[in-house]
Design a protein around this motif. Structure first.
Motif, short mmCIF file in Angstrom:
data_model
loop_
_atom_site.label_atom_id
_atom_site.label_comp_id
_atom_site.label_asym_id
_atom_site.label_seq_id
_atom_site.Cartn_x
_atom_site.Cartn_y
_atom_site.Cartn_z
N SER A 1 1.20 -20.89 4.79
CA SER A 1 1.40 -20.68 3.40
C SER A 1 0.06 -21.48 2.68
N SER A 2 -0.62 -20.47 1.86
CA SER A 2 -1.75 -21.28 1.28
C SER A 2 -1.37 -21.99 -0.28
N LEU B 1 14.87 -11.50 5.53
CA LEU B 1 13.48 -11.15 5.27
C LEU B 1 13.01 -9.76 4.98
N ALA B 2 11.90 -9.77 4.19
CA ALA B 2 11.26 -8.47 4.00
C ALA B 2 10.23 -8.29 4.93
N VAL B 3 10.16 -6.71 5.33
CA VAL B 3 9.22 -6.27 6.18
C VAL B 3 8.73 -5.06 5.78
N ASP B 4 7.54 -4.70 5.95
CA ASP B 4 6.80 -3.46 5.96
C ASP B 4 7.33 -2.25 6.91
N ALA B 5 6.76 -1.25 6.69
CA ALA B 5 7.06 -0.12 7.66
C ALA B 5 6.85 -0.38 9.01
N GLU B 6 5.73 -1.25 9.24
CA GLU B 6 5.21 -1.63 10.62
C GLU B 6 6.08 -2.83 11.23
N GLY B 7 7.01 -3.31 10.27
CA GLY B 7 7.67 -4.53 11.05
C GLY B 7 6.98 -5.81 10.54
N ARG B 8 5.89 -5.78 9.81
CA ARG B 8 5.19 -7.18 9.48
C ARG B 8 5.92 -7.85 8.46
N LEU B 9 6.21 -9.21 8.68
CA LEU B 9 6.76 -10.00 7.60
C LEU B 9 6.10 -10.11 6.32
N ARG C 1 0.68 -1.29 0.02
CA ARG C 1 0.07 -0.02 0.16
C ARG C 1 0.98 1.38 0.16
N GLY C 2 1.89 1.06 -0.90
CA GLY C 2 2.76 2.53 -1.03
C GLY C 2 3.86 2.60 0.25
N GLU C 3 3.78 1.70 1.22
CA GLU C 3 4.95 1.76 2.16
C GLU C 3 6.25 1.20 1.77
N ALA C 4 7.28 1.64 2.67
CA ALA C 4 8.67 1.07 2.25
C ALA C 4 8.64 -0.32 2.77
N ALA D 1 4.35 -14.27 1.91
CA ALA D 1 3.01 -14.10 2.85
C ALA D 1 1.89 -13.98 1.94
N ASP D 2 0.83 -14.74 2.14
CA ASP D 2 -0.42 -14.64 1.38
C ASP D 2 -0.68 -13.36 1.12
N HIS D 3 -0.88 -12.44 2.14
CA HIS D 3 -1.32 -11.04 2.16
C HIS D 3 -0.36 -10.26 1.39
N ALA D 4 0.64 -10.57 0.84
CA ALA D 4 1.88 -9.79 0.18
C ALA D 4 2.07 -10.29 -1.23
N GLN D 5 1.23 -11.21 -1.77
CA GLN D 5 1.27 -11.96 -2.87
C GLN D 5 0.95 -10.90 -3.76
N GLY D 6 1.79 -10.77 -4.98
CA GLY D 6 1.49 -9.94 -6.16
C GLY D 6 2.06 -8.44 -6.03
#
Length: 165
Positions: free
Chosen positions: A37-38, A65-73, A13-16, A92-97
């Motif tokens: 993992s689905s 590992l890759a994390v978003d600006a809030e530290g989510r994996l 969503r545009g975050e680092a 992660a499933d929520h980060a696919q695509g």
């Protein structure tokens, strides 16, 4: 080494998005990502049943590992140097695509070149072969099934990483 990546399609969503070396303290969250993992539901579930990423594995291999600006994996990979192999890679499933897998592969290429490698072997989860080919991997063969955990043949590929500078 931590790298920050932003820009078009650059984040969640545009975050680092940051890529950093995993530590032993990350072991449980990497294991949870694998277990949730689905991509490994249904007939593939046996392959990850009971699988865990231990602190010793993280300390022995190059795990990033890759994390978003809030530290989510968002995802991770594990590069084994001898013999050169991309041993694990999950997004992660929520980060696919969102381009996380491509970023992890590019980061892995940089690490591999820095270690003096010119290619990295991948034994792919069958549904992931298209992704690996889209990032330049070349099919080299087939890894035969290894029951009871792996009941299917898997594509074997190599990812060219270029020559070290």
């Amino acid at each position: 080494m931590t790298s920050r990546v932003t820009g078009a399609g650059g984040g969640v969503r545009g975050e680092a998005v940051s890529i950093r070396r995993a530590t032993a303290r990350d072991a449980k969250r990497l294991t949870r990502l694998i277990q949730r993992s689905s991509a490994y539901e249904g007939p593939y579930a046996s392959m990850i049943a009971g699988y865990r990423v231990g602190p010793d594995y993280i300390e022995t291999h190059q795990v990033f590992l890759a994390v978003d600006a809030e530290g989510r994996l968002l995802g991770f990979y594990a590069l084994v140097l001898v013999p050169a192999e991309l041993d694990l890679m999950f997004v992660a499933d929520h980060a696919q695509g969102l381009g996380i897998g491509r970023r992890l592969i590019e980061h892995m290429r940089i690490q591999a070149r820095g270690a003096g490698l010119d290619r990295v072997r991948v034994v792919s989860h069958p549904p992931a072969e298209g992704f690996y080919r889209s990032v330049g991997a070349l099919r080299t063969g087939t890894e035969p099934a290894n029951p009871p955990a792996v009941l299917w043949d898997r594509p074997e590929l190599v990812i060219p990483v270029g020559t070290p500078s």
